[in-house]
Design a protein around this motif. Sequence first.
Motif, PDB file in Angstrom:
ATOM      1  N   ALA B 246     -38.160  68.900  53.154  1.00 20.57           N
ATOM      2  CA  ALA B 246     -39.542  68.968  53.640  1.00 20.57           C
ATOM      3  C   ALA B 246     -40.410  69.731  52.654  1.00 20.57           C
ATOM      4  N   ILE B 247     -39.871  70.838  52.127  1.00 22.39           N
ATOM      5  CA  ILE B 247     -40.627  71.634  51.152  1.00 22.39           C
ATOM      6  C   ILE B 247     -40.914  70.816  49.900  1.00 22.39           C
ATOM      7  N   LEU B 248     -39.890  70.073  49.451  1.00 20.98           N
ATOM      8  CA  LEU B 248     -40.067  69.269  48.239  1.00 20.98           C
ATOM      9  C   LEU B 248     -41.171  68.231  48.429  1.00 20.98           C
ATOM     10  N   LEU B 249     -41.131  67.518  49.561  1.00 22.31           N
ATOM     11  CA  LEU B 249     -42.124  66.475  49.792  1.00 22.31           C
ATOM     12  C   LEU B 249     -43.502  67.072  50.052  1.00 22.31           C
ATOM     13  N   LEU B 250     -43.500  68.268  50.648  1.00 27.72           N
ATOM     14  CA  LEU B 250     -44.761  68.975  50.872  1.00 27.72           C
ATOM     15  C   LEU B 250     -45.436  69.294  49.545  1.00 27.72           C
ATOM     16  N   GLY B 251     -44.658  69.790  48.605  1.00 30.02           N
ATOM     17  CA  GLY B 251     -45.243  70.217  47.325  1.00 30.02           C
ATOM     18  C   GLY B 251     -45.491  69.062  46.375  1.00 30.02           C
ATOM     19  N   GLY B 252     -44.673  68.026  46.457  1.00 29.85           N
ATOM     20  CA  GLY B 252     -44.766  66.916  45.509  1.00 29.85           C
ATOM     21  C   GLY B 252     -43.432  66.771  44.791  1.00 29.85           C
ATOM     22  N   ALA B 253     -42.810  65.581  44.934  1.00 30.46           N
ATOM     23  CA  ALA B 253     -41.414  65.428  44.521  1.00 30.46           C
ATOM     24  C   ALA B 253     -41.227  65.554  43.014  1.00 30.46           C
ATOM     25  N   ALA B 254     -42.080  64.889  42.235  1.00 30.46           N
ATOM     26  CA  ALA B 254     -41.879  64.900  40.781  1.00 30.46           C
ATOM     27  C   ALA B 254     -42.834  65.879  40.117  1.00 30.46           C
ATOM     28  N   THR B 255     -42.888  67.088  40.675  1.00 31.21           N
ATOM     29  CA  THR B 255     -43.723  68.120  40.080  1.00 31.21           C
ATOM     30  C   THR B 255     -42.878  69.367  39.887  1.00 31.21           C
ATOM     31  N   ILE B 256     -43.332  70.252  39.015  1.00 32.88           N
ATOM     32  CA  ILE B 256     -42.544  71.448  38.730  1.00 32.88           C
ATOM     33  C   ILE B 256     -42.977  72.603  39.619  1.00 32.88           C
ATOM     34  N   LEU B 257     -44.291  72.743  39.838  1.00 34.20           N
ATOM     35  CA  LEU B 257     -44.757  73.840  40.689  1.00 34.20           C
ATOM     36  C   LEU B 257     -44.842  73.423  42.156  1.00 34.20           C
ATOM     37  N   GLY B 258     -44.717  72.131  42.425  1.00 38.88           N
ATOM     38  CA  GLY B 258     -44.767  71.639  43.801  1.00 38.88           C
ATOM     39  C   GLY B 258     -43.755  72.324  44.715  1.00 38.88           C
ATOM     40  N   PRO B 259     -42.485  72.381  44.323  1.00 46.06           N
ATOM     41  CA  PRO B 259     -41.502  73.032  45.196  1.00 46.06           C
ATOM     42  C   PRO B 259     -41.845  74.491  45.465  1.00 46.06           C
ATOM     43  N   VAL B 260     -42.406  75.194  44.478  1.00 47.56           N
ATOM     44  CA  VAL B 260     -42.746  76.603  44.675  1.00 47.56           C
ATOM     45  C   VAL B 260     -43.888  76.717  45.672  1.00 47.56           C
ATOM     46  N   LEU B 261     -44.942  75.933  45.439  1.00 50.56           N
ATOM     47  CA  LEU B 261     -46.084  75.955  46.352  1.00 50.56           C
ATOM     48  C   LEU B 261     -45.659  75.481  47.746  1.00 50.56           C
ATOM     49  N   GLY B 262     -44.827  74.427  47.769  1.00 49.63           N
ATOM     50  CA  GLY B 262     -44.346  73.887  49.051  1.00 49.63           C
ATOM     51  C   GLY B 262     -43.611  74.948  49.850  1.00 49.63           C
ATOM     52  N   SER B 263     -42.762  75.707  49.166  1.00 49.89           N
ATOM     53  CA  SER B 263     -41.990  76.740  49.856  1.00 49.89           C
ATOM     54  C   SER B 263     -42.907  77.824  50.413  1.00 49.89           C
ATOM     55  N   ILE B 264     -43.892  78.224  49.602  1.00 51.59           N
ATOM     56  CA  ILE B 264     -44.823  79.265  50.070  1.00 51.59           C
ATOM     57  C   ILE B 264     -45.594  78.770  51.292  1.00 51.59           C
ATOM     58  N   VAL B 265     -46.135  77.552  51.205  1.00 51.14           N
ATOM     59  CA  VAL B 265     -46.917  77.010  52.317  1.00 51.14           C
ATOM     60  C   VAL B 265     -46.044  76.879  53.565  1.00 51.14           C
ATOM     61  N   PHE B 266     -44.824  76.360  53.360  1.00 53.14           N
ATOM     62  CA  PHE B 266     -43.903  76.158  54.483  1.00 53.14           C
ATOM     63  C   PHE B 266     -43.635  77.479  55.210  1.00 53.14           C
ATOM     64  N   TRP B 267     -43.299  78.520  54.445  1.00 51.65           N
ATOM     65  CA  TRP B 267     -42.906  79.777  55.089  1.00 51.65           C
ATOM     66  C   TRP B 267     -44.095  80.515  55.671  1.00 51.65           C
ATOM     67  N   VAL B 268     -45.229  80.461  54.994  1.00 51.23           N
ATOM     68  CA  VAL B 268     -46.414  81.124  55.537  1.00 51.23           C
ATOM     69  C   VAL B 268     -46.833  80.446  56.841  1.00 51.23           C
ATOM     70  N   LEU B 269     -46.834  79.100  56.831  1.00 47.10           N
ATOM     71  CA  LEU B 269     -47.203  78.367  58.049  1.00 47.10           C
ATOM     72  C   LEU B 269     -46.214  78.651  59.180  1.00 47.10           C
ATOM     73  N   LEU B 270     -44.929  78.629  58.837  1.00 43.78           N
ATOM     74  CA  LEU B 270     -43.898  78.834  59.862  1.00 43.78           C
ATOM     75  C   LEU B 270     -44.061  80.209  60.499  1.00 43.78           C
ATOM     76  N   SER B 271     -44.287  81.217  59.632  1.00 38.47           N
ATOM     77  CA  SER B 271     -44.440  82.570  60.131  1.00 38.47           C
ATOM     78  C   SER B 271     -45.713  82.693  60.971  1.00 38.47           C
ATOM     79  N   PHE B 272     -46.770  82.035  60.491  1.00 40.31           N
ATOM     80  CA  PHE B 272     -48.034  82.091  61.223  1.00 40.31           C
ATOM     81  C   PHE B 272     -47.885  81.442  62.602  1.00 40.31           C
ATOM     82  N   PHE B 273     -47.298  80.236  62.627  1.00 33.36           N
ATOM     83  CA  PHE B 273     -47.130  79.540  63.905  1.00 33.36           C
ATOM     84  C   PHE B 273     -46.266  80.358  64.853  1.00 33.36           C
ATOM     85  N   SER B 274     -45.156  80.910  64.354  1.00 34.05           N
ATOM     86  CA  SER B 274     -44.256  81.604  65.268  1.00 34.05           C
ATOM     87  C   SER B 274     -44.922  82.863  65.794  1.00 34.05           C
TER      88      SER B 274
END
Lengths: 304, 327
Positions: B246-274
């Motif tokens: 999910a993080i990979l697809l969130l950030g962009g599969a064939a990108t280098i910074l996508g997974p990093v940004l995806g992970s940050i967005v995923f965890w910040v959102l998850l923490s915010f929602f919870s």
Amino acid sequence: MSSETTPTSGPVKSTGLHLGDAEPGCRKVDPILVADGVTRTFGGLKAVDVAHVEIPRGAITALIGPNGAGKTTFFNLLTGFDKPDSGTWQFDGRSLAHVPAYRVARMGLIRTFQLTKSLGLLSVLDNMKLGAKDQTGENLFRSLLPFLWRKQEQEIEAKAVELLTRFKLDAKQHDYAASLSGGQRKLLEMARALMSDPTLVMLDEPMAGVNPALTQSLLDHILDLKTQGMTVLFVEHDMHMVRHIADWVVVMAEGRIVAEGDPHSVMQDQAVIDAYLGAHHDTDLGAAHTSNVEAVKELIDDEQ
Amino acid sequence: MIDWGSIFSNAAVELISPTTAAYALAALGLAVHFGYTGLLNFGQAGFMAIGAYGYAISVLTFGFPVWGAVLVGIGASIVFALILGIPTLRLRADYLAIVTIAAAEIVRLLFTTNTFVAVTGSANGLSEYKGGFRALNPLSFEGKAGFGPWMFSANDWWNIIVGWSVVILAVLFTWLLMRSPWGRVIKGIREDEDAVRALGKNVYSYKMQSLIIGGVFGTLAGMIFIMPRAVIPSAYATSLTFFIWAILLLGGAATILGPVLGSIVFWVLLSFFSGFIARAVEAGWFPISEVQAGQLRFILVGVAIMLLVIFRPQGLLGNKKEMSFVK
């Protein structure tokens, strides 16, 4: 016929390629590719059963035959994309049996595919650069040190641009290959094959799905390969094209080589006519065999 | 009333947490596999488990120093990649997907089974392996330091610094690789491996190299992942793999910074929602129990990812142009 009356002078044909009679499996003066006893079966079907064939060097050879004759399978076997049940074959005197496809390509035998395989989400230029041989930067560890491969990369790029210009694709070089038309992809695939300076180019149906306006330029490119000293072997269904550019024609039917010869004589060959039209195409089945008529009558009676 | 300040500050903590770094690194490994090479690896959790257990077992059972334990983990993940790749990389892409998802489960169940309880700790997992790593920490202060919502202890800062340093190094490594001719071959294989083979490249070897590189990223991520917590086998279930996807697809599969940004967005959102849901349930905004509230955050993240895939299928950093040619 003088040259004044034929304004469109045809390409120069290579002649005197064979020794002895032009018969299936006949010997060539200077063969580049020799196959012996190559067979491939799919279940009960013998798709390829070639006893002996030689492909002449420096000429354009067409491999023709009706659908299902085993032309593409034979292509796959020669280039290592499929494994035969038995047989030996040599390219330039070196055996190709059990050599994986990528090594066959490195030896200078480059193929294209019936359904074009352009690498869609790579730029046209990257497609071309991928065709280059011996790029140092393609090694995992050396790729991390750009100074090891940058100079070579520039040379490859210059060559790629030159080829693209020849194939009139230079305006598209920064576009994704996926944005090219079907005909342009055929051109790209052929140009890409030339990046490695092959000695034998094998084209699988280069004209399939190409609009007639592009056909002439594709034909010229194929003839160009010959003038540059390359050998061409191609599979084609378009008989006009075969007659126009081929120096030698090999005809396959039901996995076997049934005829060989220059394009004009081979099309008169009874075996070729039989292969394309069926051996009984000019006999009247209904009148000749009264038993058939009776069998049909019985069937009709049964249904009533 | 809802304490918005603590919800936002908890979410901000996830921005730089070592867990975010670990997920980013594992997703970067998947980007190498899937985004660049087209390999369907559904067993990234297995690579992470091998990193976690490789490190912890080396330290606890064999008494290895930190660098030795890291090397053991990397070596084990290379062997794991070879075992997965040798039979499947000659076959179609889907075979690798099936084998990796099964292999990751086998790894997890091997670590869970009671047979090896003396070494693996079975379902209770392992702890007390952090001494060597903490001894390398140059920071030494009492209590917490930092600013704003980012107040951490010396050990927490050490986890963050090491975790994100490894991520930055991996990003640089991947960037260097993907702009080189090696990366060009890899991307060609993603598009059509037969075409690349016909051009004289040893496709099998390239796919294996890619599988190993992405797997080692997953393994290092597994080591970063266990530094702020203990090693628990149930953490490496298939859901971990799918969060990373999910993080990979969130950030962009064939990108280098996508997974990093995806992970940050995923965890910040998850923490915010919870945080938001828990407080909202307390305040009586939703007619649900607290147990139900714990699950609701994943539903919201799921909806967010669905919207993203529908309206921005290339991911946050992906190239829009690429999508117009995907059939």
